[in-house]
Motif scaffolding. Structure first.
Motif, PDB file in Angstrom:
ATOM      1  N   ARG A  79     -70.047   0.266 -57.229  1.00  0.00           N
ATOM      2  CA  ARG A  79     -70.549  -0.941 -57.882  1.00  0.00           C
ATOM      3  C   ARG A  79     -70.288  -0.692 -59.644  1.00  0.00           C
ATOM      4  O   ARG A  79     -69.781  -1.765 -60.082  1.00  0.00           O
ATOM      5  N   SER A  83     -67.719  -3.661 -61.280  1.00  0.00           N
ATOM      6  CA  SER A  83     -68.183  -4.193 -62.483  1.00  0.00           C
ATOM      7  C   SER A  83     -67.218  -3.878 -63.594  1.00  0.00           C
ATOM      8  O   SER A  83     -66.657  -5.176 -64.228  1.00  0.00           O
ATOM      9  N   ASP A 143     -63.680  -0.391 -53.320  1.00  0.00           N
ATOM     10  CA  ASP A 143     -64.377  -0.143 -52.441  1.00  0.00           C
ATOM     11  C   ASP A 143     -63.897   0.450 -51.390  1.00  0.00           C
ATOM     12  O   ASP A 143     -62.418   0.428 -51.079  1.00  0.00           O
ATOM     13  N   GLU A 194     -70.064  -6.746 -49.585  1.00  0.00           N
ATOM     14  CA  GLU A 194     -70.789  -5.964 -50.694  1.00  0.00           C
ATOM     15  C   GLU A 194     -70.175  -6.258 -52.030  1.00  0.00           C
ATOM     16  O   GLU A 194     -71.164  -6.472 -52.914  1.00  0.00           O
ATOM     17  N   GLN A 195     -69.096  -6.856 -52.187  1.00  0.00           N
ATOM     18  CA  GLN A 195     -68.561  -7.344 -53.593  1.00  0.00           C
ATOM     19  C   GLN A 195     -69.608  -8.490 -53.982  1.00  0.00           C
ATOM     20  O   GLN A 195     -69.916  -8.693 -55.153  1.00  0.00           O
ATOM     21  N   GLU A 197     -72.422  -9.055 -53.104  1.00  0.00           N
ATOM     22  CA  GLU A 197     -73.830  -8.635 -53.185  1.00  0.00           C
ATOM     23  C   GLU A 197     -74.041  -7.974 -54.658  1.00  0.00           C
ATOM     24  O   GLU A 197     -75.025  -8.142 -55.190  1.00  0.00           O
ATOM     25  N   TRP A 198     -72.870  -7.248 -55.207  1.00  0.00           N
ATOM     26  CA  TRP A 198     -72.749  -6.924 -56.401  1.00  0.00           C
ATOM     27  C   TRP A 198     -72.619  -7.918 -57.452  1.00  0.00           C
ATOM     28  O   TRP A 198     -72.460  -7.294 -58.564  1.00  0.00           O
ATOM     29  N   SER A 200     -69.715  -9.285 -57.938  1.00  0.00           N
ATOM     30  CA  SER A 200     -68.236  -9.412 -58.530  1.00  0.00           C
ATOM     31  C   SER A 200     -67.760 -10.903 -58.172  1.00  0.00           C
ATOM     32  O   SER A 200     -68.195 -11.728 -57.399  1.00  0.00           O
TER      33      SER A 200
END
Length: 419
Positions: A79, A83, A143, A194-195, A197-198, A200
């Protein structure tokens, strides 16, 4: 890098490692993490733990314990890397791909006799699916997922005895219970989630035909509100953009009226591209290469391209109430020296998207080849000799950080790039 280069860059590496590994709870873990990164960056043919430890002058068990049995979350580290990439690289797209990790034995997590596009053959290997944040000049592998073959999923076994063997194998390699056999394209969609959620950036998705030819992958990208430019095979079926479905009359005026359908069978992308003729194709340049010639002093990379509106034909694609299939953009490359078109890409970008923008995104996938070459040849991506699922994930994460550090050094105008 040479030991002298490492020594010169040591303060910058320490600062970068502290940022990437700042989520690790213990100071000794962060220190060993930086040590592992130094081992990956230092010149040497093998980047497995024992050779790295010898070059670093430390006990290899320190590195082994950090990667295989220490308690730290590689997802949190990824993560931070994602970023960093969003800010330092300013990516234009996410590129999806997978690569093979050849293995000698059967004990490494999720290793199986399976086809690897990287190896170009069926071999005993692991397959890692990756997402890369890319622009025209640099990229970062943000990832990863380790593909779990059916032979590693005891819930996919009908034979109880075989299922028990698989459970023992999974336990020995510490494969988590929730890691099951799912298709590579689903792993890719999980990583796009996931990106998001982060936090991104939302970027177009680029992929080769291994993913682009999968209708459910394209639909999944669209369901997430993302654009895509993905490669397809020449034989993929589609109707021309102007084709319209018709609704046949009722048989004798009775019964349910038949559903609308296209009166002509779908064509292949090759047929659509060839039918337009060479005059439909125009020269487009997409980036600067390295091979300068008298006729091309700027080393501009160019070819001939055309864009068509098509309606991909597949039973999995939802149709409108009137039977219409969704319209997409088809980008086709037909070089002057080729007898027929060589490459095809499908996109859900707006119909008025400039052709040079489509070409830029289609061709940006070349960064993946550079990434895998650097990650494997220079940084030891596939040199990990441990057997555990966690160890593999931690190793590839640390290799990705080592590559990001190299990228940071190249981007800094005050510092010469490492050899």
């Amino acid at each position: 890098m040479t030991p002298d280069q490492i020594a010169e860059l040591r303060p910058r590496l320490g600062e970068f490692a502290a940022d990437m590994l700042g989520c690790l709870a213990r100071s000794d873990q962060r220190a060993t993490g930086e040590l592992y990164l130094r081992g990956l960056l230092t010149d040497g043919r093998r980047k497995s733990m024992q050779p790295m430890a010898e070059r670093l002058g430390v006990d290899h068990q320190r590195l082994q314990q950090f990667v295989t049995s220490s308690t730290w979350d590689f997802t949190a580290v990824r993560r931070r890397l994602s970023s960093w990439a969003a800010q330092a690289i300013g990516p234009r797209a996410y590129v999806i791909d997978d690569t093979g990790f050849p293995k000698d034995g059967p004990a490494s997590a999720c290793v199986a006799w399976q086809y690897s596009g990287t190896l170009g053959k069926t071999a005993n290997c692991q397959i890692g699916v990756s997402v890369h944040a890319v622009n025209d000049t640099c990229s970062a592998a943000v990832d990863w997922r380790l593909f779990c073959p059916e032979s590693w999923d005891d819930k996919a076994c009908d034979d109880p005895e075989q299922a028990e063997k698989v459970r023992r194998k999974r336990a020995e390699s510490k494969v988590p219970d929730d890691v099951r056999h799912i298709e590579k394209w689903r792993l890719a969609l999980d990583m796009l989630d996931e990106q998001a959620e982060w936090g991104s950036p939302r970027l177009p998705v680029v992929a080769d035909a291994g993913y682009g030819d999968c209708t459910r992958f394209r639909l999944g990208v669209e369901e997430r509100g993302l654009d895509y430019v993905v490669a397809l095979k020449a034989g993929t079926s589609a109707h021309p953009g102007e084709a319209e479905p018709v609704r046949p009359p009722r048989n004798g005026g009775r019964g349910r009226r038949p559903k609308p359908h296209y009166p002509k069978p779908a064509s292949s992308l090759r047929e659509i591209a060839m039918a337009a003729g060479r005059d439909a194709y125009q020269e487009v340049a997409w980036r600067q290469g390295t091979r300068k010639t008298k006729g091309n002093p700027s080393a501009a990379m160019t070819s001939k391209f055309a864009v068509f509106v098509v309606r991909p034909a597949n039973r999995d694609i939802p149709r409108a109430d009137d039977g219409t299939l969704p319209a997409k953009l088809l980008l086709v490359e037909w070089p002057d020296e080729a007898n027929e078109p060589t490459d095809y890409w499908l996109s859900n970008l707006p119909a008025d998207t400039p052709i040079d923008q489509l070409v830029d995104l289609a061709k940006i996938r070349w960064r993946i080849e550079h990434d895998y070459r650097e990650l494997k040849t220079g940084l030891g991506l596939d040199h990990f000799e441990g057997r555990s699922w966690t160890g593999w994930n931690r190793h590839v994460t640390l290799v990705a950080i080592a590559q990001a550090f190299c990228t940071m050094v190249r981007l800094d105008p005050k510092q010469d790039a490492p050899a």
